[in-house]
Design an enzyme around this catalytic site. Structure first.
Site, PDB file in Angstrom:
ATOM      1  N   GLN A  76       7.685 -15.452  21.273  1.00 31.84           N
ATOM      2  CA  GLN A  76       8.273 -15.654  19.984  1.00 31.84           C
ATOM      3  C   GLN A  76       9.562 -15.651  19.695  1.00 31.84           C
ATOM      4  O   GLN A  76      10.137 -16.624  18.984  1.00 31.84           O
ATOM      5  CB  GLN A  76       7.637 -14.279  19.153  1.00 31.84           C
ATOM      6  CG  GLN A  76       8.254 -14.200  17.746  1.00 31.84           C
ATOM      7  CD  GLN A  76       7.722 -13.301  16.734  1.00 31.84           C
ATOM      8  OE1 GLN A  76       6.797 -13.463  16.163  1.00 31.84           O
ATOM      9  NE2 GLN A  76       8.321 -12.176  16.716  1.00 31.84           N
ATOM     10  N   GLY A  92       6.391  -4.567   8.960  1.00 30.17           N
ATOM     11  CA  GLY A  92       5.802  -3.198   8.567  1.00 30.17           C
ATOM     12  C   GLY A  92       5.007  -2.396   9.601  1.00 30.17           C
ATOM     13  O   GLY A  92       5.148  -2.712  10.803  1.00 30.17           O
ATOM     14  N   GLY A 142      12.477  -8.359  19.045  1.00 33.45           N
ATOM     15  CA  GLY A 142      12.003  -7.431  20.107  1.00 33.45           C
ATOM     16  C   GLY A 142      11.508  -8.417  21.428  1.00 33.45           C
ATOM     17  O   GLY A 142      10.748  -9.327  21.042  1.00 33.45           O
ATOM     18  N   SER A 158       2.531  -2.081  16.723  1.00 29.02           N
ATOM     19  CA  SER A 158       1.699  -1.515  15.799  1.00 29.02           C
ATOM     20  C   SER A 158       0.299  -1.501  15.759  1.00 29.02           C
ATOM     21  O   SER A 158      -0.614  -0.703  15.053  1.00 29.02           O
ATOM     22  CB  SER A 158       2.057  -2.417  14.290  1.00 29.02           C
ATOM     23  OG  SER A 158       3.393  -2.475  14.107  1.00 29.02           O
ATOM     24  N   ARG A 159      -0.431  -2.370  16.733  1.00 27.58           N
ATOM     25  CA  ARG A 159      -1.563  -2.300  16.871  1.00 27.58           C
ATOM     26  C   ARG A 159      -2.112  -1.295  18.069  1.00 27.58           C
ATOM     27  O   ARG A 159      -3.131  -1.158  18.142  1.00 27.58           O
ATOM     28  CB  ARG A 159      -1.747  -3.782  17.711  1.00 27.58           C
ATOM     29  CG  ARG A 159      -1.794  -5.015  16.779  1.00 27.58           C
ATOM     30  CD  ARG A 159      -2.241  -6.288  17.209  1.00 27.58           C
ATOM     31  NE  ARG A 159      -2.356  -7.187  16.124  1.00 27.58           N
ATOM     32  CZ  ARG A 159      -1.544  -8.313  16.123  1.00 27.58           C
ATOM     33  NH1 ARG A 159      -0.460  -8.495  16.734  1.00 27.58           N
ATOM     34  NH2 ARG A 159      -1.622  -9.027  14.951  1.00 27.58           N
ATOM     35  N   GLY A 185      10.127   0.886  18.179  1.00 28.32           N
ATOM     36  CA  GLY A 185      10.598  -0.399  18.576  1.00 28.32           C
ATOM     37  C   GLY A 185      11.186  -1.250  17.615  1.00 28.32           C
ATOM     38  O   GLY A 185      12.307  -1.620  17.632  1.00 28.32           O
ATOM     39  N   HIS A 186      10.715  -1.018  16.350  1.00 27.19           N
ATOM     40  CA  HIS A 186      11.547  -1.820  15.240  1.00 27.19           C
ATOM     41  C   HIS A 186      12.717  -1.025  14.779  1.00 27.19           C
ATOM     42  O   HIS A 186      13.717  -1.481  14.626  1.00 27.19           O
ATOM     43  CB  HIS A 186      10.488  -1.700  13.914  1.00 27.19           C
ATOM     44  CG  HIS A 186       9.212  -2.288  13.788  1.00 27.19           C
ATOM     45  ND1 HIS A 186       7.998  -1.530  13.825  1.00 27.19           N
ATOM     46  CD2 HIS A 186       8.858  -3.811  13.989  1.00 27.19           C
ATOM     47  CE1 HIS A 186       7.094  -2.543  13.930  1.00 27.19           C
ATOM     48  NE2 HIS A 186       7.737  -3.981  14.053  1.00 27.19           N
ATOM     49  N   VAL A 222      10.839  -1.261  23.776  1.00 24.86           N
ATOM     50  CA  VAL A 222      10.751   0.089  23.822  1.00 24.86           C
ATOM     51  C   VAL A 222       9.218   0.471  24.143  1.00 24.86           C
ATOM     52  O   VAL A 222       8.396   0.030  23.500  1.00 24.86           O
ATOM     53  CB  VAL A 222      10.848   0.640  22.388  1.00 24.86           C
ATOM     54  CG1 VAL A 222      11.050   2.369  22.260  1.00 24.86           C
ATOM     55  CG2 VAL A 222      12.472   0.349  21.876  1.00 24.86           C
TER      56      VAL A 222
HETATM   57  O1  PAF Z   1       6.854 -10.062  15.099  1.00 24.73           O
HETATM   58  C1  PAF Z   1       6.572  -9.936  14.003  1.00 24.73           C
HETATM   59  O2  PAF Z   1       6.685  -8.780  13.537  1.00 24.73           O
HETATM   60  C2  PAF Z   1       6.301 -11.162  13.258  1.00 24.73           C
HETATM   61  O3  PAF Z   1       5.767 -12.339  13.966  1.00 24.73           O
HETATM   62  C3  PAF Z   1       7.525 -11.663  12.330  1.00 24.73           C
HETATM   63  C4  PAF Z   1       8.621 -12.050  13.216  1.00 24.73           C
HETATM   64  C5  PAF Z   1       7.830 -10.731  11.335  1.00 24.73           C
HETATM   65  C6  PAF Z   1       7.055 -13.002  11.506  1.00 24.73           C
HETATM   66  O4  PAF Z   1       6.073 -12.636  10.538  1.00 24.73           O
END
Ligand code: PAF
Length: 288
Positions: A157, A35, A151, A190-191, A40-41, A180
């Site tokens: 990750q 959320g 992303g 988000s941070r 970017g999302h 982005v």
């Molecule tokens: O990248 C993120 O926002 C989180 O690490 C994810 C992949 C949604 C897992 O909680």
């Protein structure tokens, strides 16, 4: 015209609706998020829409990927605004599960993240990728999509998830999408909203120094140690006191390189005030 997304709270219902959509011939894309959505999302949703008929976004602040003392409780939760942003991307379904729905009371099973999780973030956030791998595998179970979009900002990750999917034979395509950035170069996160205006200025040194190093590599500089030191110096002279790592690494193994002879990823993690930021750039040296 904006169309509010269909919201699910029950993972089992979402799974059966996705299966039905797939049986009807639809290709389904998945965008897992915590959320506090930003462009970017939304770029991941847009990328999914290019190749999928239906996009499922999950919004879940996953407790198991935060260590005690990290920002789990203060992580921004902005569901109404998130749903409004997603209403521009019809057709989108959104899963907003309760913690108990993803972690049934009494559950003790977890995924041990693959070895690629150990360096870099793994050194500074030792439990983080086990938590990420566990929740992402669960999300793949409840949203059995054809492709999942992540992303590049979280470069390690994506590598962790790619390896997990390969190792555990999960039938899903993993798509890595470009970072982005704000107009001034700051990688969207988000941070970023935790940063004061002064800290935001300091934070810009991260993308600036990555960019300068990328340009030097593209111009033929191949000494990773010198480039690493230069980045560290730029960060320090901009006022960043706490640098977790600056690494020039192989994009596949994430092992540090000494001489840049092929594609390289430069990764940085540093704290600006109390906010920990990460960023990276993928660079190819000139063809020899
Ligand atoms: O990248 C993120 O926002 C989180 O690490 C994810 C992949 C949604 C897992 O909680």
């Amino acid at each position: 015209m904006a169309t509010p997304p269909r919201v699910f709270h029950d993972p089992a219902l979402l799974r059966s609706e996705i299966r039905q959509a797939q049986a009807d011939g639809k290709r389904v894309g998945l965008v897992p998020t915590m959320g506090a959505l930003h462009p970017g999302h939304l770029s991941l949703v847009a990328e999914s829409q290019k190749s999928c008929d239906l996009t499922v976004v999950t919004i879940f602040v996953n407790p198991t990927q935060f260590a005690p003392g990290e920002d789990f409780t203060k992580y921004p939760r902005t569901l109404d605004a998130d749903l409004e942003l997603l209403s521009e991307y019809d057709p989108v379904w959104v899963l907003v599960p309760e913690v108990d729905a993803m972690y049934p009371p009494g559950s003790t099973t977890e995924v041990k993240a693959p070895e690629i999780a150990e360096p870099l973030e793994g050194t500074f956030r030792p439990i983080h990728f086990d938590g990420v791998a566990t929740i992402v595998l669960k999300l793949f179970q409840v949203a059995p999509a054809d492709a999942a979009f992540f992303g590049q900002k979280d470069f390690q990750q994506v590598r962790v998830i790619q390896e997990m999917v390969r190792d555990l034979l999960v039938p899903i395509e993993i798509v890595r999408c470009p970072i982005v950035r704000e107009a001034d170069g700051l990688a969207m996160s988000s941070r970023n909203r935790y940063l004061s205006p002064e800290e935001r200025e300091v934070a810009l040194s991260i993308s600036r120094s990555l960019n300068e190093a990328a340009q030097r590599i593209e111009a033929g500089d191949s000494n990773a140690e010198v480039l690493r030191d230069t980045i560290e110096q730029s960060l320090r002279s901009a006022g960043i006191g706490e640098i977790d790592y600056v690494s020039l690494a192989c994009p596949r193994t994430l092992k540090p390189v000494e001489t840049i002879e092929g594609d390289v990823v430069i990764l940085v993690a540093a704290k600006v005030g109390t906010t920990r930021l990460i960023d990276n750039v993928l660079v190819s040296p000139p063809a020899s």
